[in-house]
Motif scaffolding. Structure first.
Motif, mmCIF file in Angstrom:
data_model
loop_
_atom_site.group_PDB
_atom_site.id
_atom_site.type_symbol
_atom_site.label_atom_id
_atom_site.label_comp_id
_atom_site.label_asym_id
_atom_site.label_seq_id
_atom_site.Cartn_x
_atom_site.Cartn_y
_atom_site.Cartn_z
ATOM 1 N N GLN A 137 7.199 8.403 2.652
ATOM 2 C CA GLN A 137 7.704 7.411 3.598
ATOM 3 C C GLN A 137 7.645 7.962 5.026
ATOM 4 O O GLN A 137 8.272 8.981 5.324
ATOM 5 C CB GLN A 137 9.143 7.051 3.239
ATOM 6 C CG GLN A 137 9.331 6.602 1.797
ATOM 7 C CD GLN A 137 8.642 5.287 1.491
ATOM 8 O OE1 GLN A 137 9.013 4.244 2.030
ATOM 9 N NE2 GLN A 137 7.622 5.326 0.635
ATOM 10 N N PHE A 138 6.882 7.304 5.879
ATOM 11 C CA PHE A 138 6.812 7.692 7.290
ATOM 12 C C PHE A 138 7.900 6.921 8.041
ATOM 13 O O PHE A 138 7.647 5.952 8.747
ATOM 14 C CB PHE A 138 5.412 7.422 7.846
ATOM 15 C CG PHE A 138 4.470 8.593 7.675
ATOM 16 C CD1 PHE A 138 3.728 9.073 8.740
ATOM 17 C CD2 PHE A 138 4.344 9.229 6.446
ATOM 18 C CE1 PHE A 138 2.873 10.157 8.584
ATOM 19 C CE2 PHE A 138 3.493 10.309 6.274
ATOM 20 C CZ PHE A 138 2.759 10.789 7.352
ATOM 21 N N TYR A 139 9.121 7.384 7.844
ATOM 22 C CA TYR A 139 10.312 6.715 8.360
ATOM 23 C C TYR A 139 10.437 6.930 9.875
ATOM 24 O O TYR A 139 9.782 7.808 10.451
ATOM 25 C CB TYR A 139 11.551 7.241 7.639
ATOM 26 C CG TYR A 139 11.741 8.746 7.688
ATOM 27 C CD1 TYR A 139 12.330 9.368 8.783
ATOM 28 C CD2 TYR A 139 11.331 9.550 6.620
ATOM 29 C CE1 TYR A 139 12.510 10.741 8.828
ATOM 30 C CE2 TYR A 139 11.508 10.930 6.647
ATOM 31 C CZ TYR A 139 12.092 11.518 7.750
ATOM 32 O OH TYR A 139 12.271 12.880 7.794
ATOM 33 N N VAL B 86 -0.014 14.761 7.027
ATOM 34 C CA VAL B 86 -0.968 14.083 7.914
ATOM 35 C C VAL B 86 -0.681 12.577 7.996
ATOM 36 O O VAL B 86 -0.262 12.054 9.019
ATOM 37 C CB VAL B 86 -2.417 14.334 7.456
ATOM 38 C CG1 VAL B 86 -3.407 13.627 8.392
ATOM 39 C CG2 VAL B 86 -2.729 15.826 7.389
ATOM 40 N N SER B 87 -0.946 11.880 6.888
ATOM 41 C CA SER B 87 -0.806 10.429 6.827
ATOM 42 C C SER B 87 -0.744 10.057 5.346
ATOM 43 O O SER B 87 -1.447 10.679 4.530
ATOM 44 C CB SER B 87 -2.013 9.750 7.501
ATOM 45 O OG SER B 87 -1.853 8.352 7.567
ATOM 46 N N PRO B 88 0.057 9.055 4.944
ATOM 47 C CA PRO B 88 0.276 8.775 3.521
ATOM 48 C C PRO B 88 -0.859 7.982 2.878
ATOM 49 O O PRO B 88 -0.658 6.912 2.286
ATOM 50 C CB PRO B 88 1.584 7.980 3.528
ATOM 51 C CG PRO B 88 1.535 7.230 4.816
ATOM 52 C CD PRO B 88 0.881 8.179 5.797
ATOM 53 N N THR B 89 -2.065 8.522 2.985
ATOM 54 C CA THR B 89 -3.270 7.882 2.476
ATOM 55 C C THR B 89 -4.112 8.926 1.762
ATOM 56 O O THR B 89 -3.877 10.134 1.880
ATOM 57 C CB THR B 89 -4.104 7.299 3.637
ATOM 58 O OG1 THR B 89 -4.479 8.381 4.522
ATOM 59 C CG2 THR B 89 -3.331 6.256 4.428
ATOM 60 N N TYR C 247 0.796 -1.224 0.000
ATOM 61 C CA TYR C 247 0.000 0.000 0.000
ATOM 62 C C TYR C 247 0.831 1.277 0.000
ATOM 63 O O TYR C 247 0.353 2.322 -0.461
ATOM 64 C CB TYR C 247 -0.935 0.008 1.212
ATOM 65 C CG TYR C 247 -1.977 -1.087 1.165
ATOM 66 C CD1 TYR C 247 -3.059 -0.996 0.301
ATOM 67 C CD2 TYR C 247 -1.856 -2.221 1.955
ATOM 68 C CE1 TYR C 247 -4.008 -2.004 0.227
ATOM 69 C CE2 TYR C 247 -2.803 -3.240 1.897
ATOM 70 C CZ TYR C 247 -3.878 -3.123 1.021
ATOM 71 O OH TYR C 247 -4.796 -4.132 0.959
ATOM 72 N N TYR C 248 2.069 1.221 0.489
ATOM 73 C CA TYR C 248 2.836 2.451 0.674
ATOM 74 C C TYR C 248 4.227 2.403 0.039
ATOM 75 O O TYR C 248 5.007 3.323 0.227
ATOM 76 C CB TYR C 248 2.963 2.766 2.174
ATOM 77 C CG TYR C 248 1.629 2.762 2.859
ATOM 78 C CD1 TYR C 248 0.737 3.830 2.708
ATOM 79 C CD2 TYR C 248 1.218 1.667 3.624
ATOM 80 C CE1 TYR C 248 -0.505 3.806 3.311
ATOM 81 C CE2 TYR C 248 -0.034 1.641 4.231
ATOM 82 C CZ TYR C 248 -0.888 2.718 4.062
ATOM 83 O OH TYR C 248 -2.128 2.676 4.653
#
Length: 441
Positions: A389-391, A418-421, A174-175
């Motif tokens: 990328q929420f590393y 916010v969020s990778p969506t 998904y990411y």
């Protein structure tokens, strides 16, 4: 005179901002560099079938996205999808329904030991994180170590199987992300949302939702200018000026930059500190391969994921059978969308179409022998802006974002805030619109 706002970028963030502004009475002009709105939420046609090459489904926790669809009269486009997926293990596909604890407990996709550890340790852990919200992870991940990756946390707490079969499959599919490069609290937020999850498709493809929002903005007097590349934004005390490719300009009262972080830094005329913060946003480019088939794909799954320690998983992380997503997308035959493994995704994004097929099709043949003979046409879709990328450490990076340093007549929007969506993008767009409307008041 109506507040005149430019929105640069007509992906989910820009469309959400544009609708909120138009609904509040502002005069909105959307500038989009592509020919159609939607960004990653786009739909193409391939030999009579509707292709969603990027985003496939919307999760039930996308509350603002669903509310936005209702406000523009597009709720009827959203239909419940069965959520039947499969995980490749031991040389075959094991069916499961993501979000259903009972399904995952009964599926052969997961080893018995992992199932027991999930029930005894991980589900109680997630239940205790009652405030954790994937739609606002920076604020709600209280007391969790954002510097630790989910690979580190998972191997220590639940074992390698958790990392390889659950964390990798979810993040890579998904990411386009790796467990070693993903914040543990962010993954926990995703997992908590998945405890009670339903998924929805869009009739006619996800691009229909983007089109409906754009049309609703136009019905409120807004305009969509596409394709139009904005090269520079200059915010002054009395308004903003946009300079376009070719040298033409336009003036507006305010602007929302709903473009990738690197693009915002390049064109936004922002101060050094803000540009430095934007430089801390990391993305991974990718591309997908759509295959039109002369008959439906074998199996009964919509999405089939491949762990990276399996032969197909070295090159391929997932394949989606769009004929099983919602009726009408694929009137006859079949349609597969292939997603490359994150490790090779940036290289795939730069390859010629024939080379992409040569790289990914042999991997698919390992799971679906003979599938290549059923292909009647193929098309590559590139996503050079990639997935955010929420590393490890990124949630803390988000907390350091200083909106007060932005020019008063400018707002930023994008999932990186916010969020990778899709939901993260929509929420950022709504927040950007609210910032400018407060300024106008």
């Amino acid at each position: 005179m109506a507040f005149d706002v430019a929105v640069v970028g007509a992906g989910p963030a820009g469309l959400a901002a544009g609708w909120a502004l138009a609904a509040a009475g502002a005069r909105v002009t959307l500038y989009e560099r592509r020919r159609t709105p939607g960004g990653a939420v786009r739909t193409d046609e391939l030999d009579g079938a509707r292709v969603d090459p990027g985003v496939q489904l919307l999760g039930s926790y996308y509350r603002e996205t669903f509310r936005l669809a209702a406000e523009v009269g597009a709720s009827g486009l959203l239909v419940r999808s069965p959520g039947r997926d499969a995980l490749w293990r031991g040389g075959r596909a094991h069916g499961l329904t993501y979000g259903s604890v009972a399904s995952m407990a009964a599926s052969g996709a997961l080893p018995t030991g992992l199932k027991l550890r999930l029930a005894a340790r991980y589900l109680p852990f997630l239940t205790r994180q009652s405030a954790l919200d994937v739609n606002d992870p920076a604020r709600t991940a209280v007391g969790l170590d954002d510097r630790e990756s989910i690979a580190e946390w998972g191997r220590r707490a639940l074992g390698d199987d958790f990392v390889e079969l659950l964390a990798y499959s979810t993040l890579a599919t998904y990411y386009t992300a790796l467990p070693e490069e993903t914040s543990a609290p962010f993954y926990h937020a995703l997992a908590r949302a998945g405890i009670d999850l339903t998924v929805h498709a869009v009739r006619g493809g996800v691009g229909e939702l983007a089109r409906a929002i754009a049309q609703a903005i136009e019905a409120r007097g807004g305009r969509l200018v596409a394709p139009q590349q904005v090269d520079l934004v200059t915010a002054r005390a009395d308004g903003v000026e946009l300079r376009f490719e070719g040298g033409d300009t336009a003036r507006h009262d305010a602007v929302v930059l709903a473009v990738p972080a690197a693009e915002a830094a390049r064109i936004g005329g922002l101060d050094e500190q803000t540009r430095g913060w934007l430089a801390g946003v990391r993305t991974r480019p990718t591309a997908t391969l759509a295959l039109r088939l002369d008959r439906p794909a074998p199996g009964d799954w919509f999405g089939l994921s491949f762990p990276r320690n399996t032969p197909p998983g070295e090159r391929l992380v997932a394949v989606c059978a769009l004929e099983r997503k919602t009726p009408g997308l694929v009137p006859e035959g079949g349609l597969l969308v292939l997603y490359p493994a994150p490790e090779i995704a940036p290289r795939v994004a730069e390859l010629e179409p024939g080379a992409v097929a040569d790289l990914l099709l042999p991997a698919l043949e390992q799971a679906l022998p003979g599938i290549g003979a059923r292909v009647t046409r193929a098309r590559v879709y590139r996503f050079p802006d990639g997935s955010v990328q929420f590393y490890p450490g990124y949630l803390e990076h988000l907390r350091r974002f200083d909106e007060a340093r932005l020019p008063e007549r400018l707002a930023l929007a994008g999932d990186y805030l916010v969020s990778p969506t899709v939901e993260g993008a929509v929420r950022s767009g709504l927040a950007a619109a609210a910032r400018l409307l407060r300024r106008a008041a």
